[in-house]
Design an enzyme around this catalytic site. Structure first.
Site, PDB file in Angstrom:
ATOM      1  N   ARG A   8     -33.013 105.720  49.404  1.00 19.28           N
ATOM      2  CA  ARG A   8     -33.846 105.148  49.164  1.00 19.28           C
ATOM      3  C   ARG A   8     -34.090 103.403  50.267  1.00 19.28           C
ATOM      4  O   ARG A   8     -32.562 103.901  50.816  1.00 19.28           O
ATOM      5  CB  ARG A   8     -33.216 104.263  47.987  1.00 19.28           C
ATOM      6  CG  ARG A   8     -32.609 105.265  46.891  1.00 19.28           C
ATOM      7  CD  ARG A   8     -31.444 104.480  45.804  1.00 19.28           C
ATOM      8  NE  ARG A   8     -33.193 103.444  44.627  1.00 19.28           N
ATOM      9  CZ  ARG A   8     -34.166 103.967  43.957  1.00 19.28           C
ATOM     10  NH1 ARG A   8     -33.987 105.078  43.670  1.00 19.28           N
ATOM     11  NH2 ARG A   8     -34.893 103.282  43.338  1.00 19.28           N
ATOM     12  N   LYS A  14     -36.473  98.568  38.870  1.00 20.13           N
ATOM     13  CA  LYS A  14     -37.101  98.298  38.005  1.00 20.13           C
ATOM     14  C   LYS A  14     -36.837  97.968  37.473  1.00 20.13           C
ATOM     15  O   LYS A  14     -37.922  96.738  35.990  1.00 20.13           O
ATOM     16  CB  LYS A  14     -38.095  99.955  38.379  1.00 20.13           C
ATOM     17  CG  LYS A  14     -40.194 100.036  38.428  1.00 20.13           C
ATOM     18  CD  LYS A  14     -40.196 100.853  37.856  1.00 20.13           C
ATOM     19  CE  LYS A  14     -40.390 102.453  38.726  1.00 20.13           C
ATOM     20  NZ  LYS A  14     -41.231 103.861  37.617  1.00 20.13           N
ATOM     21  N   GLU A  61     -43.446 107.437  37.453  1.00 19.83           N
ATOM     22  CA  GLU A  61     -43.372 107.198  36.206  1.00 19.83           C
ATOM     23  C   GLU A  61     -44.138 105.517  36.662  1.00 19.83           C
ATOM     24  O   GLU A  61     -44.136 105.012  36.971  1.00 19.83           O
ATOM     25  CB  GLU A  61     -41.588 106.433  35.778  1.00 19.83           C
ATOM     26  CG  GLU A  61     -41.696 107.220  34.947  1.00 19.83           C
ATOM     27  CD  GLU A  61     -40.115 107.367  34.033  1.00 19.83           C
ATOM     28  OE1 GLU A  61     -39.747 106.891  32.753  1.00 19.83           O
ATOM     29  OE2 GLU A  61     -39.265 107.612  34.869  1.00 19.83           O
TER      30      GLU A  61
HETATM   31  P1  ATP Z   1     -37.239 104.665  37.922  1.00 19.88           P
HETATM   32  O1  ATP Z   1     -35.847 104.775  36.714  1.00 19.88           O
HETATM   33  O2  ATP Z   1     -38.049 103.728  35.998  1.00 19.88           O
HETATM   34  O3  ATP Z   1     -37.411 106.912  37.775  1.00 19.88           O
HETATM   35  P2  ATP Z   1     -38.070 104.622  39.872  1.00 19.88           P
HETATM   36  O4  ATP Z   1     -37.349 103.923  41.606  1.00 19.88           O
HETATM   37  O5  ATP Z   1     -37.445 106.435  40.235  1.00 19.88           O
HETATM   38  O6  ATP Z   1     -37.213 104.537  38.906  1.00 19.88           O
HETATM   39  P3  ATP Z   1     -40.433 106.074  40.172  1.00 19.88           P
HETATM   40  O7  ATP Z   1     -41.866 105.375  39.443  1.00 19.88           O
HETATM   41  O8  ATP Z   1     -39.524 107.018  39.649  1.00 19.88           O
HETATM   42  O9  ATP Z   1     -39.518 105.015  40.518  1.00 19.88           O
HETATM   43  O10 ATP Z   1     -40.050 106.326  41.553  1.00 19.88           O
HETATM   44  C1  ATP Z   1     -41.516 107.402  42.261  1.00 19.88           C
HETATM   45  C2  ATP Z   1     -41.695 107.536  43.435  1.00 19.88           C
HETATM   46  O11 ATP Z   1     -41.037 106.492  44.453  1.00 19.88           O
HETATM   47  C3  ATP Z   1     -39.747 108.604  43.266  1.00 19.88           C
HETATM   48  O12 ATP Z   1     -39.539 109.981  44.609  1.00 19.88           O
HETATM   49  C4  ATP Z   1     -39.089 107.947  43.860  1.00 19.88           C
HETATM   50  O13 ATP Z   1     -37.430 108.733  44.579  1.00 19.88           O
HETATM   51  C5  ATP Z   1     -39.665 107.046  44.713  1.00 19.88           C
HETATM   52  N1  ATP Z   1     -38.288 106.329  44.688  1.00 19.88           N
HETATM   53  C6  ATP Z   1     -37.932 105.149  43.970  1.00 19.88           C
HETATM   54  N2  ATP Z   1     -37.391 103.519  44.445  1.00 19.88           N
HETATM   55  C7  ATP Z   1     -37.348 104.198  46.123  1.00 19.88           C
HETATM   56  C8  ATP Z   1     -36.387 103.030  46.933  1.00 19.88           C
HETATM   57  N3  ATP Z   1     -35.785 102.445  46.360  1.00 19.88           N
HETATM   58  N4  ATP Z   1     -36.728 104.031  47.670  1.00 19.88           N
HETATM   59  C9  ATP Z   1     -37.383 104.975  48.782  1.00 19.88           C
HETATM   60  N5  ATP Z   1     -38.302 105.746  47.459  1.00 19.88           N
HETATM   61  C10 ATP Z   1     -38.286 105.168  46.006  1.00 19.88           C
HETATM   62 MG    MG Z   2     -37.668 108.112  38.689  1.00 28.34          MG
END
Ligand code: ATP
Ligand code: MG
Length: 554
Positions: free
Chosen positions: A264, A274, A35
């Protein structure tokens, strides 16, 4: 891991099985769907390495990986974030297939698929107030209550949905909901909201839309439209999977991707939320998203971490379904390991005191040579000017010390790296009683060979005073004092107020002839990187990337 052993994990095992069974016409297609509402962090790096790494590993199947912005929540999204994300993915060494995709590219399609659901009697426009919808959803013990609008004719919902899009209603006045099961044990299946009215300017579509599709409706359809085969996400989306499947199973749509969840990445002593990273930036508690203390990809880059070290780290962490916390040492060890073999050595005196070699002629200069890497002659040598006045580190001299101290002691000897053996004879002090100058003599017969008849065990680093250049050295420590700051009531209470300090070092003149982002080992001190933005040949600025050894005491 040796190159002949194929790296694998449970997701790659699933892909292997799917390929063996001839699923998806033998295609493998993943996507990374951030995002654009913040910079990418080390957790995203894990997801990037997984998705793009699969595309690399399945080259024989022409595997592909898309970069798709999940841009359905316009409030927090920006073009700056979208640009930074692309830069980070490229810097990590990956390439996405074709153009960057955006969920917003599919708004028209999504609208059409929503209509399809309404026509099939699988979605309806609900005019109940938001509080009512929330209240009637029930909870884990109690089934939900059906909305009075649930069984309205499809034609009525179609009409209202069209007028929602046309802007006839106020924000929040009504929503489109999937018609699934109000007593489903999975709360997300209790007639989830698929579309809402929200007047918001969108970074791509501007003011064209005043209705926006929800994540659960958007994501699976975007995957299908891009013909993704394996849609990989983190474990918290496990509960969303039935809805992912329900939407796709009920639409006439050409492809059928499947979702798989992995754990994660959580890293001790830092945060990967984030929202919290945004707070650090907005409250100016750090120097922007790419502050070298931030766990962002751009922060790690600015600090001097290499793409390879981050990729190796992600590989070492592995992919599983078990949530765990990874030690920061694993990341730092990967950085050390990569830098140890790839970067040149230099000498930099971080806390200089002047040394005067009293038996060395005042106008003499010698051009000595230093190996750029102790174990790799192909990396060549550099010139090290030697003269009567030098700098050594304050910590490398003591008036008296026991045998364990293998540096310079009064009336004792030490070797200057790549140069001579010197003996400390006398010191002069300043007003505050600190050592001002150290008076030494050198043994001219010790260049490249041991002195006759005596052993000198210590080796210290030095620079020639008149040739050396001053450099600002930025020392970074971990940003938080506790191992799990995210678990605190207020994570800001855990901020390490000593995570940053700056000092002025005297460094080899050759360090004024490098480029931003060049990394070095400053011998005996650690790994340092010429700052990406602030280093210039006239103003030397280096960031400490990582210490030579793990020095954390927990
Ligand atoms: P938000 O709450 O803003 O959605 P998010 O951490 O899910 O935060 P995204 O930009 O949606 O952020 O994440 C993009 C991809 O990265 C998603 O597929 C998410 O599952 C993965 N991702 C985010 N944080 C982690 C993490 N700590 N470890 C592994 N993958 C992650
Ligand atoms: Mg997300």
């Amino acid at each position: 891991m040796s190159e002949t052993v194929k790296y694998t994990d449970f997701i790659r095992n699933i892909i292997d099985k799917d390929l063996a069974e001839g699923k998806n016409e033998g295609r493998v297609h993943t996507r990374f769907p951030p995002e654009p509402n913040g910079y990418l962090h080390v957790g995203h790096a894990k997801s990037i390495c997984l998705n793009f790494g699969i595309a690399e590993d399945y080259q024989a199947q022409n595997a592909l990986c898309n970069l798709r912005f999940d841009d359905t929540n316009p409030e927090k999204e920006s073009e700056e974030f979208a640009k930074a994300i692309q830069e980070d993915v490229k810097w990590l060494g990956f390439e996405w297939h074709g153009e960057v995709c955006n969920a917003s590219d599919y708004f028209e399609d999504l609208y059409g698929f929503a209509r399809q659901l309404i026509e099939k009697g699988l979605a309806y426009v609900d005019e109940s107030p938001a509080e009512e919808i929330a209240k009637n959803r029930g909870n884990f013990q109690t089934p939900g209550t059906e909305s009075p609008y649930r069984n309205r004719p499809a034609t009525e919902s179609l009409d209202l949905f069209e007028r929602m899009r046309a802007g006839e209603f106020a924000d929040g006045q009504m929503v489109l909901r999937g018609k699934i099961d109000m007593s489903h044990p999975n709360m997300l299946m209790r007639d989830p909201v698929l579309y809402r009215i929200k007047r918001m300017h969108h970074i791509k579509t501007g003011d064209k839309w005043c209705i926006y599709p929800m994540y659960d409706f958007t994501h699976c359809i975007s995957d299908a439209l891009e013909a993704i085969t394996h849609s990989l996400c983190t474990l918290e989306f496990e509960v969303n999977r039935p809805l992912y499947d329900w939407v796709l199973d009920n639409l006439d749509i050409p492809a059928r991707p499947y979702q798989y969840e992995f754990s994660r990445l959580n890293l001790a002593y830092t945060i990967t939320s984030k929202r919290k990273l945004t707070q650090l930036v907005e409250e100016k508690l750090v120097d922007g998203w790419d502050d070298p203390r931030m766990p962002t990809i751009s922060g790690m880059r600015r600090r001097g971490y290499t793409p390879a070290s981050i990729r190796n780290f992600c590989k070492a962490v592995g992919i599983s379904k078990v949530n765990s916390v990874t030690d920061m040492t694993l990341l730092e060890d990967n950085v050390r390991q990569d830098l140890d073999s790839t970067v040149e050595r230099r000498m930099a005196v971080l806390d200089p005191i002047k040394v005067i070699i009293t038996n060395y002629p005042e106008d003499k200069e010698e051009m000595l040579a230093g190996k750029n890497h102790p174990k790799n002659d192909e990396m060549g040598t550099r010139t090290l000017p030697f003269s009567r006045e030098l700098y050594i580190d304050r910590a490398d001299y003591r008036e008296s010390a026991n045998k364990k101290y293998k540096r310079l002691v009064k009336d004792g000897e030490v070797r200057l790296r790549n140069a001579y053996v010197i003996r400390a004879n006398d010191v002069s002090l300043d007003e505050s009683g600190e050592i001002k100058e150290l008076y030494c003599t050198y043994d001219p017969d010790t260049l490249g060979k041991n002195p006759e008849g005596r052993k000198v065990r210590g080796v210290i680093h030095w620079v020639s005073a008149k040739h050396a250049k001053p450099a600002s050295i930025r020392m970074y420590d971990r940003l938080f004092k506790v191992d799990n700051p995210g678990a605190m009531d207020n994570f800001l209470d855990a901020l390490n107020e000593n995570s940053y300090s700056e000092l002025t070092a005297m460094v080899e003149a050759s360090l004024a002839e490098t480029e931003p982002e060049t990394r070095f080992q400053f011998e005996r001190e650690g790994y340092f990187t010429a700052d990406r933005y602030d280093y210039s040949k006239d103003k030397l600025v280096f960031n400490r990337t990582v210490t030579l050894r793990n020095s954390w005491v927990d």
